[in-house]
Design a protein around this motif. Structure first.
Motif, PDB file in Angstrom:
ATOM      1  N   LYS A 138     -26.250 -35.849  17.720  1.00  0.00           N
ATOM      2  CA  LYS A 138     -27.306 -34.909  18.095  1.00  0.00           C
ATOM      3  C   LYS A 138     -28.371 -35.549  18.976  1.00  0.00           C
ATOM      4  O   LYS A 138     -28.810 -34.959  19.965  1.00  0.00           O
ATOM      5  CB  LYS A 138     -27.957 -34.324  16.839  1.00  0.00           C
ATOM      6  CG  LYS A 138     -29.030 -33.297  17.143  1.00  0.00           C
ATOM      7  CD  LYS A 138     -29.623 -32.685  15.894  1.00  0.00           C
ATOM      8  CE  LYS A 138     -30.735 -31.705  16.270  1.00  0.00           C
ATOM      9  NZ  LYS A 138     -31.354 -31.070  15.095  1.00  0.00           N
ATOM     10  N   THR A 139     -28.823 -36.743  18.609  1.00  0.00           N
ATOM     11  CA  THR A 139     -29.867 -37.435  19.371  1.00  0.00           C
ATOM     12  C   THR A 139     -29.297 -38.590  20.188  1.00  0.00           C
ATOM     13  O   THR A 139     -29.631 -38.760  21.360  1.00  0.00           O
ATOM     14  CB  THR A 139     -30.953 -37.974  18.416  1.00  0.00           C
ATOM     15  OG1 THR A 139     -31.470 -36.883  17.643  1.00  0.00           O
ATOM     16  CG2 THR A 139     -32.078 -38.640  19.187  1.00  0.00           C
ATOM     17  N   GLY A 140     -28.439 -39.374  19.552  1.00  0.00           N
ATOM     18  CA  GLY A 140     -27.980 -40.612  20.169  1.00  0.00           C
ATOM     19  C   GLY A 140     -27.112 -40.428  21.395  1.00  0.00           C
ATOM     20  O   GLY A 140     -27.193 -41.224  22.339  1.00  0.00           O
ATOM     21  N   ALA A 141     -26.293 -39.386  21.420  1.00  0.00           N
ATOM     22  CA  ALA A 141     -25.344 -39.226  22.534  1.00  0.00           C
ATOM     23  C   ALA A 141     -26.066 -39.078  23.868  1.00  0.00           C
ATOM     24  O   ALA A 141     -25.657 -39.662  24.882  1.00  0.00           O
ATOM     25  CB  ALA A 141     -24.434 -38.021  22.278  1.00  0.00           C
ATOM     26  N   LEU A 142     -27.144 -38.311  23.901  1.00  0.00           N
ATOM     27  CA  LEU A 142     -27.847 -38.101  25.166  1.00  0.00           C
ATOM     28  C   LEU A 142     -28.648 -39.342  25.569  1.00  0.00           C
ATOM     29  O   LEU A 142     -28.790 -39.636  26.760  1.00  0.00           O
ATOM     30  CB  LEU A 142     -28.757 -36.879  25.071  1.00  0.00           C
ATOM     31  CG  LEU A 142     -29.182 -36.263  26.402  1.00  0.00           C
ATOM     32  CD1 LEU A 142     -27.963 -35.833  27.216  1.00  0.00           C
ATOM     33  CD2 LEU A 142     -30.115 -35.072  26.185  1.00  0.00           C
ATOM     34  N   ILE A 143     -29.150 -40.078  24.588  1.00  0.00           N
ATOM     35  CA  ILE A 143     -29.840 -41.333  24.892  1.00  0.00           C
ATOM     36  C   ILE A 143     -28.857 -42.353  25.447  1.00  0.00           C
ATOM     37  O   ILE A 143     -29.141 -43.055  26.430  1.00  0.00           O
ATOM     38  CB  ILE A 143     -30.568 -41.850  23.639  1.00  0.00           C
ATOM     39  CG1 ILE A 143     -31.819 -40.993  23.401  1.00  0.00           C
ATOM     40  CG2 ILE A 143     -30.926 -43.330  23.758  1.00  0.00           C
ATOM     41  CD1 ILE A 143     -32.596 -41.333  22.160  1.00  0.00           C
ATOM     42  N   ARG A 144     -27.682 -42.440  24.860  1.00  0.00           N
ATOM     43  CA  ARG A 144     -26.653 -43.341  25.392  1.00  0.00           C
ATOM     44  C   ARG A 144     -26.254 -42.913  26.801  1.00  0.00           C
ATOM     45  O   ARG A 144     -26.038 -43.751  27.683  1.00  0.00           O
ATOM     46  CB  ARG A 144     -25.434 -43.329  24.473  1.00  0.00           C
ATOM     47  CG  ARG A 144     -25.670 -44.018  23.132  1.00  0.00           C
ATOM     48  CD  ARG A 144     -24.519 -43.788  22.180  1.00  0.00           C
ATOM     49  NE  ARG A 144     -23.282 -44.375  22.656  1.00  0.00           N
ATOM     50  CZ  ARG A 144     -22.097 -44.132  22.107  1.00  0.00           C
ATOM     51  NH1 ARG A 144     -21.977 -43.294  21.094  1.00  0.00           N
ATOM     52  NH2 ARG A 144     -21.020 -44.723  22.600  1.00  0.00           N
ATOM     53  N   ALA A 145     -26.161 -41.603  27.031  1.00  0.00           N
ATOM     54  CA  ALA A 145     -25.812 -41.105  28.363  1.00  0.00           C
ATOM     55  C   ALA A 145     -26.888 -41.472  29.377  1.00  0.00           C
ATOM     56  O   ALA A 145     -26.571 -41.842  30.514  1.00  0.00           O
ATOM     57  CB  ALA A 145     -25.618 -39.592  28.326  1.00  0.00           C
ATOM     58  N   ALA A 146     -28.157 -41.375  28.993  1.00  0.00           N
ATOM     59  CA  ALA A 146     -29.246 -41.702  29.917  1.00  0.00           C
ATOM     60  C   ALA A 146     -29.140 -43.150  30.383  1.00  0.00           C
ATOM     61  O   ALA A 146     -29.266 -43.444  31.578  1.00  0.00           O
ATOM     62  CB  ALA A 146     -30.592 -41.460  29.235  1.00  0.00           C
TER      63      ALA A 146
END
Length: 291
Positions: free
Chosen positions: A177-185
């Motif tokens: 929920k949170t980590g995937a988009l941070i890793r993508a950034a």
């Protein structure tokens, strides 16, 4: 100073977002106004900052990073619009302002979220960058936003509302929920430069720890901070009987988990030189922030 650099990067991303979003003077005006309400003039801009910081480490030009930084923030903004809907978390405050469905209406909020998401991919597809890089950016962001990332994490969150989760289930949910988009950034920025496979692996480890740390800190702040400090409704996790790190580990255990994740971020960045200072500073910011 890192704070000066972050302010400059935030201003760049705000300017890119401003130019990327449709004018509220053009029809359909209500939809365009809702999109701008959701995406402009607020928020920590953590994800765009991570794009710039990782890109700086990898030797990318800031001009190359403007579009992926804006794209990842548009995906984040869309997710918040939908997360706040009555069918999801049913919240009326976001970034110190009424949520989109409160400021406009529920149907407009759904459409605004949809339009923000598609605009993110349109920006990447049209970016002034080599085709191979644009495809890599698109694949990275699509995976992070879909069922294997943010949407999947939100589904797990809905399933868990009102019931208990084990610690490993909680971590898996937040990794999506949170980590995937941070890793993508982080990956979007790194791909724009000359980061090799080893660097990408280390940066992914850093980002995974950062994403989890960001959520642990959120859980702590949900208990300790006021709605005015947070810019969103405080105490909602307890009110909805959600599992959180303080609930499962106690406040002392949650703080210890935060320090463990801080060490993991430092270890992941240890081989890099001064070009990683911005990433190091963002890691510290994530675990020390007050809102």
């Amino acid at each position: 100073m890192a704070t000066d650099r972050f302010a400059a990067w935030a201003a760049r991303s705000e300017a890119t977002l401003e130019s990327a979003l449709p004018s509220p003077d053009l029809a359909p005006r209500r939809l365009h106004a809702a999109m701008r309400h959701a995406a402009l003039g607020g928020g920590k801009r953590m994800r765009p900052l991570l794009v710039y910081a990782a890109g700086t480490l990898a030797g990318a030009a800031e001009e190359t990073l403007d579009v992926p930084a804006a794209a990842v923030e548009l995906i984040h903004a869309y997710s918040l619009v939908h997360d706040d809907l009555p069918a999801m978390d049913d919240d009326d405050l976001r970034r110190g302002r009424p949520t989109v469905h409160v400021a406009f209406d529920e149907a407009t909020a759904i459409l605004a979220g949809d339009a923000l998401q598609t605009r993110a991919f349109e920006l990447l597809a049209q970016a002034d960058a080599p085709a191979q890089l644009r495809v890599a950016w698109l694949a990275t962001l699509a995976q992070a936003a879909g069922a294997a990332g943010m949407c999947g994490g939100q589904a797990l969150d809905i399933d868990a509302t009102g019931g208990g989760q084990a610690l490993d289930e909680l971590e898996r949910m937040h990794a999506l929920k949170t980590g995937a988009l941070i890793r993508a950034a982080v990956r979007l920025g790194a791909l724009a430069g000359a980061a090799g496979p080893d660097a990408l692996t280390r940066l992914d480890g850093y980002a995974a720890a950062l994403g989890l740390a960001f959520q642990v800190r959120d859980d702590i702040l949900d208990i300790e901070a006021s709605s005015e400090q947070l810019g969103k409704t405080a105490g909602k996790d307890a009110a909805q009987a959600k599992s959180t790190y303080p609930a499962l580990l106690g406040m002392q255990g949650a703080r210890a988990k935060l320090e463990e994740l801080a060490d993991a971020m430092r270890d992941a960045l240890a081989p890099f030189d001064a070009r990683a200072e911005a990433l190091r500073a963002l890691g510290e910011l994530a675990i020390r922030r007050s809102h």
